[in-house]
Structures are given as structure tokens and as C-alpha cells.
Write a protein that holds these residues in place. Structure first.
Motif, mmCIF file in Angstrom:
data_model
loop_
_atom_site.group_PDB
_atom_site.id
_atom_site.type_symbol
_atom_site.label_atom_id
_atom_site.label_comp_id
_atom_site.label_asym_id
_atom_site.label_seq_id
_atom_site.Cartn_x
_atom_site.Cartn_y
_atom_site.Cartn_z
ATOM 1 N N ALA A 235 -12.683 4.378 -6.147
ATOM 2 C CA ALA A 235 -13.717 3.989 -5.164
ATOM 3 C C ALA A 235 -14.876 3.398 -5.802
ATOM 4 C CB ALA A 235 -14.000 5.265 -4.357
ATOM 5 N N ARG B 267 -10.529 1.445 3.191
ATOM 6 C CA ARG B 267 -9.649 2.747 2.962
ATOM 7 C C ARG B 267 -9.346 3.291 4.364
ATOM 8 N NH1 ARG B 267 -8.239 7.390 2.744
ATOM 9 N NH2 ARG B 267 -6.926 8.396 0.861
ATOM 10 N N ILE C 130 0.843 -1.325 -0.057
ATOM 11 C CA ILE C 130 0.036 0.031 -0.030
ATOM 12 C C ILE C 130 1.050 1.298 0.054
ATOM 13 C CG2 ILE C 130 -1.805 1.437 1.213
ATOM 14 C CD1 ILE C 130 -2.717 -1.420 2.192
ATOM 15 N N ILE D 127 -1.431 4.997 2.842
ATOM 16 C CA ILE D 127 -2.037 5.389 1.513
ATOM 17 C C ILE D 127 -0.862 6.644 0.714
ATOM 18 C CG2 ILE D 127 -3.454 6.216 -0.148
ATOM 19 C CD1 ILE D 127 -5.423 4.611 1.358
ATOM 20 N N SER E 195 -15.204 4.487 2.838
ATOM 21 C CA SER E 195 -14.807 3.161 2.770
ATOM 22 C C SER E 195 -14.207 2.626 4.018
ATOM 23 C CB SER E 195 -13.797 3.066 1.474
ATOM 24 O OG SER E 195 -13.102 1.806 1.641
ATOM 25 N N SER F 295 -5.550 3.757 5.909
ATOM 26 C CA SER F 295 -5.293 5.248 5.312
ATOM 27 C C SER F 295 -4.015 5.915 5.873
ATOM 28 C CB SER F 295 -6.684 6.153 6.048
ATOM 29 O OG SER F 295 -6.438 6.202 7.405
ATOM 30 N N VAL G 188 -1.662 3.003 -7.677
ATOM 31 C CA VAL G 188 -3.007 3.122 -7.979
ATOM 32 C C VAL G 188 -3.641 2.184 -6.824
ATOM 33 C CG1 VAL G 188 -5.197 2.546 -9.560
ATOM 34 C CG2 VAL G 188 -2.807 3.268 -10.277
ATOM 35 N N ILE G 189 -4.815 2.438 -6.187
ATOM 36 C CA ILE G 189 -5.461 1.768 -5.241
ATOM 37 C C ILE G 189 -7.020 1.744 -5.478
ATOM 38 C CG2 ILE G 189 -3.876 1.951 -3.423
ATOM 39 C CD1 ILE G 189 -5.690 3.655 -1.847
ATOM 40 N N ALA G 190 -7.474 0.628 -5.163
ATOM 41 C CA ALA G 190 -9.104 0.572 -5.427
ATOM 42 C C ALA G 190 -9.753 0.224 -4.309
ATOM 43 C CB ALA G 190 -9.271 -0.286 -6.684
ATOM 44 N N TYR G 191 -11.201 0.251 -3.812
ATOM 45 C CA TYR G 191 -11.695 -0.168 -2.654
ATOM 46 C C TYR G 191 -13.147 -0.156 -2.827
ATOM 47 C CZ TYR G 191 -10.818 4.902 -2.059
ATOM 48 O OH TYR G 191 -10.656 6.258 -2.002
ATOM 49 N N CYS H 162 -1.374 8.941 -4.534
ATOM 50 C CA CYS H 162 -1.854 7.731 -5.137
ATOM 51 C C CYS H 162 -3.143 8.067 -5.999
ATOM 52 C CB CYS H 162 -2.299 6.995 -4.098
ATOM 53 S SG CYS H 162 -2.564 5.213 -4.420
ATOM 54 N N GLU I 264 -6.894 6.888 -6.637
ATOM 55 C CA GLU I 264 -7.904 6.080 -5.868
ATOM 56 C C GLU I 264 -9.248 5.787 -6.574
ATOM 57 O OE1 GLU I 264 -8.665 7.208 -1.933
ATOM 58 O OE2 GLU I 264 -6.671 7.940 -1.573
#
Lengths: 239, 239
Positions: A64, A49, A30, A56, A46, A53, A35-38, A60, A62
Motif C-alpha cells: 500500500a 483495492r 489479480i 485478490i 484504497s 477486493s 504481489v499487488i500494489a496500490y 497475496c 500487498e
């Protein structure tokens, strides 16, 4: 078709709630993510997330995925369609994508919906996490299963007949996704003589956690993230 | 009787094998420990200690509990008696003791034997870990259970009748503690038409890991740390 230049899809378990229960590997991935997704409830924060947090990076990207709660199944599937498309674009461009998953990615989580859409085309790596199952057992301060015990995992939305068929076989049990099903589940466990063996945990390992005998729960305000653990009669849970 | 001056007993899950799957909390507690304890096979290296070894301070006091393997149940219990006594001495002297537990402390682990002996007299904190259950599912690269699936956890030493009764009910299954029981378990699953849905994992997340369809396993060399996962027919596991 998978190619060498693609990014990798990481399904990363962030554990039950306490950020310190992230694995070292989850924190590293992380912390280095582009790139992060959630998933996130529509209009809300989230949970996955919020757990991660502190790790992160500021820059980044994100993604959602605004998941409708409870009822609208078809709507939820179109959200995962859209999320999978966004994620696939990044993977094709060679960027790794880290998907944040409450608990463990493959244990009653929503990551399976992304996995089903993407695993044929892209490399996927699962980073297993601390599941809510073991976190709740830890908070109830009693071993859940050992030796040659049978442990059965059930869910609140199952109907009474299906639940009763399993509960009558004996062993230890966990009921996931309790929420609004609590009054019905408690009545069933009472009928089967299992209420005094049953513990209740909500929001395990968070500051808002509640841990108590199932018999004591105020059924007017049971959140989705709640669980019932039913200990085997031989070594019943005592608080 | 619990007193304020006593140390705390920490049951710390170290995960399935990859040291990077330790939680941040586990790494912190182990890194600051004055006393650690762990089971170790008689005359061999402790698996739990080997997972955590990079985090153990040089000056740490170590209590190794030499557990006889497999058969000698009574001997094992006297080892936990002795271990609990040593641990209790440190706790009474005000020193915290960190017990290293493979996987998760309360999920089919030996920590329950220490917990049963010490929880009445001392403060215990459980630090949940990544269980072998979710680690093996991650390595088989297929979601183990989702939505309202029933997941039943069985063990290799259970007899065929007890196993069959459960397996005939449907859902997903995990069989823990496979080891020398593999030929018998495989024959049973074949008889019930479940062999093609069954995956096998040994030493999940370690460099020596093996992941394959159960049908392909060489039964002459199956270690204790091995697991069978049986996927529900609707979405059977395919490799």
C-alpha cells in the motif's frame, strides 16, 4: 537493465468503481497475483483495492502506498520512490507485481509515477481499463462525442483564463478532478453560457453515485472523484 | 412511451479488440442474451461481433446492420432506421436487446444512431467499455495525460485549418479515424514540428496490431481502425 529472470510489472485498470466493470484480463491477473500494489489515502482505504477486493487472493503480498492528498506534492513523490523500491525488489526476485489503477493506468492516473521510475529497468504491461471519462458519459445517458466532434479534456485546477481559452473554441468538454473547484468552475460555465449544457457525475457506477445537471449540485460536498461533462450546443444534453 | 413490460436496450462496449478486455458485465450480458445486434460492413464480418463471438449463445437471435462504409451517409442512416425498427419490435415484445459496440458505446461509436432513435421510447442501459483511446496509449507504453494536462481528441476527416488551430494550443492530442487521411495528417504534423512526438497504432490489442512512430508508417495501407497520439513536448514519447 532488463533480464529474463525478472518479473513483469502490470499496470492494471480496475475501472471507475463497479467491480463488474473489471476486464476479464484484469480479473484473471489479480486473481493469480502473488504481489499487488496500490495507492491509498493516508490512513484510509484504497479505492482501487476496494474495487478489486473480491478478486485478490488471500495469500497475496500487498504493497500500500500511503499517498498524501491534495497539497503535499513532494511528500507524494517520496511515497512513489518508496513504493517503486519495494516493487523493484519483487521484480528483481522474479515475482510479477500487479499495480491496481483506478480507471485506466495511463489516463490521468497515478500509475505514471511508478511507470516513470520503473519502465527503464523492467518489463511493463498495461492492461487498459474503463476510464472515468466514458463511465460518466454512460451514466449521463447521452453520447459524449461522435462523428467528427472535437472533445477536449480539462482539469479543475486549471486557472480560469486557460479554461476559458479552450471553452470558447467549442466542441464537447470534460472537466476532470472537479472537487473543491466546483463553485469557480460553475461560475465560469455560467458566464460562458454553457451551464445548461453541463452534466455532473460523482462516483460513477458505485452505489453512492450522483448524476444531475451541474446547475443542481450542492457545492458544499463535492468529492475528488467528480466530473463535469459539457455537451456541444448542437445536441445539448437534456435531462 | 416506456412501459414495465418492455425489454431493456443494452449498449455494451466490447473494447478495442482483445476479447479478454471485455468487462465481466459485458461478458455476462452477452452470455445471457436472447437478442444481439451489431453493425457490420456490407458483405463483411462485424468487428464488434468478432470480439464478442466466444460469449454469444448458440440460440441467440442476431440482428446485423449492414453499414455502407465511408461515403454513403444517407444509406447508413436508413440502415439504422431499419435496425432500430427490428430492435424496437423485440423490446416491445419484452425481450432485452444487447447491442455490441466496438470500444465504448458513447465514445465516437455508431451506437449513438440507435440511441437517438430509441432512447425516448425504451429503457437504455450503457455498459461502458475500454475505449480505443486508452488502449492505444497503453500499447504505445507511455502515459497519455496526467496531472493537469489538456488532452484534445480530434478526427482525421477534420480539415487542416481546424486541426492546426487546435494543435497550436499545445497539450496532448489524439487523432481518431485516421485511415486514408494519414498522408495529409502526417504532413501537417511535420509542418508544426510535432512529428517526432507522434506515435501510431492500428488494430490495438489484436494479433494484427501495429505500433510505431508515425514517421515510420507505410501510408499505402492504413486501415480505418488506426489512431495517432501526439505527446506533449515536455515529456515527448520516445520509442
Amino acid at each position: 537493465m532488463k533480464t529474463e529472470n525478472q518479473g513483469t510489472l502490470y499496470g492494471v485498470g480496475v475501472g471507475p468503481g463497479d467491480p463488474e466493470l473489471l476486464s476479464l484480463k484484469a480479473a484473471r491477473l489479480i486473481g493469480n497475483a502473488a504481489v499487488i500494489a496500490y495507492p491509498a489515502p493516508e490512513g484510509g482505504e484504497s479505492f482501487a483495492r476496494s474495487i478489486a477486493s473480491a478478486f485478490i487472493p488471500n495469500q497475496c503480498i500487498e504493497i500500500a502506498m500511503p499517498v498524501p492528498m491534495r497539497t503535499e506534492r513532494f511528500a507524494a513523490q517520496s511515497v512513489y520512490d518508496d513504493g517503486a523500491k519495494d516493487i523493484a525488489d519483487h521484480l528483481r526476485a522474479g515475482r510479477d507485481v500487479v499495480v491496481l489503477c483506478e480507471g485506466d493506468p495511463f489516463f490521468y492516473g497515478s500509475f505514471m509515477y511508478l511507470h516513470n521510475r520503473l519502465a527503464d529497468q523492467f518489463n511493463v504491461e498495461i492492461v487498459s481499463g474503463v476510464s472515468s471519462l466514458v463511465a460518466c458519459a454512460g451514466r449521463l445517458a447521452q453520447p459524449l462525442a461522435g462523428r467528427n466532434d472535437v472533445l477536449t479534456i480539462l482539469t479543475g485546477p486549471m486557472d480560469d483564463d486557460a479554461l476559458e481559452q479552450r471553452l470558447l473554441l467549442g466542441g464537447s468538454f470534460v472537466i476532470m478532478k472537479v472537487g473543491r473547484h466546483l463553485p469557480r468552475l460553475r461560475a465560469l460555465l455560467d458566464k460562458l453560457g454553457l451551464l445548461s449544457n453541463s452534466g455532473y457525475v460523482e462516483r460513477a457506477t458505485l452505489p453512492t453515485e450522483k448524476v444531475m445537471p451541474l446547475a443542481d449540485v450542492d457545492e458544499s460536498c463535492v468529492p475528488y472523484f467528480s466530473m463535469i461533462l459539457i455537451y456541444d450546443g448542437d445536441e445539448a444534453w437534456k435531462k
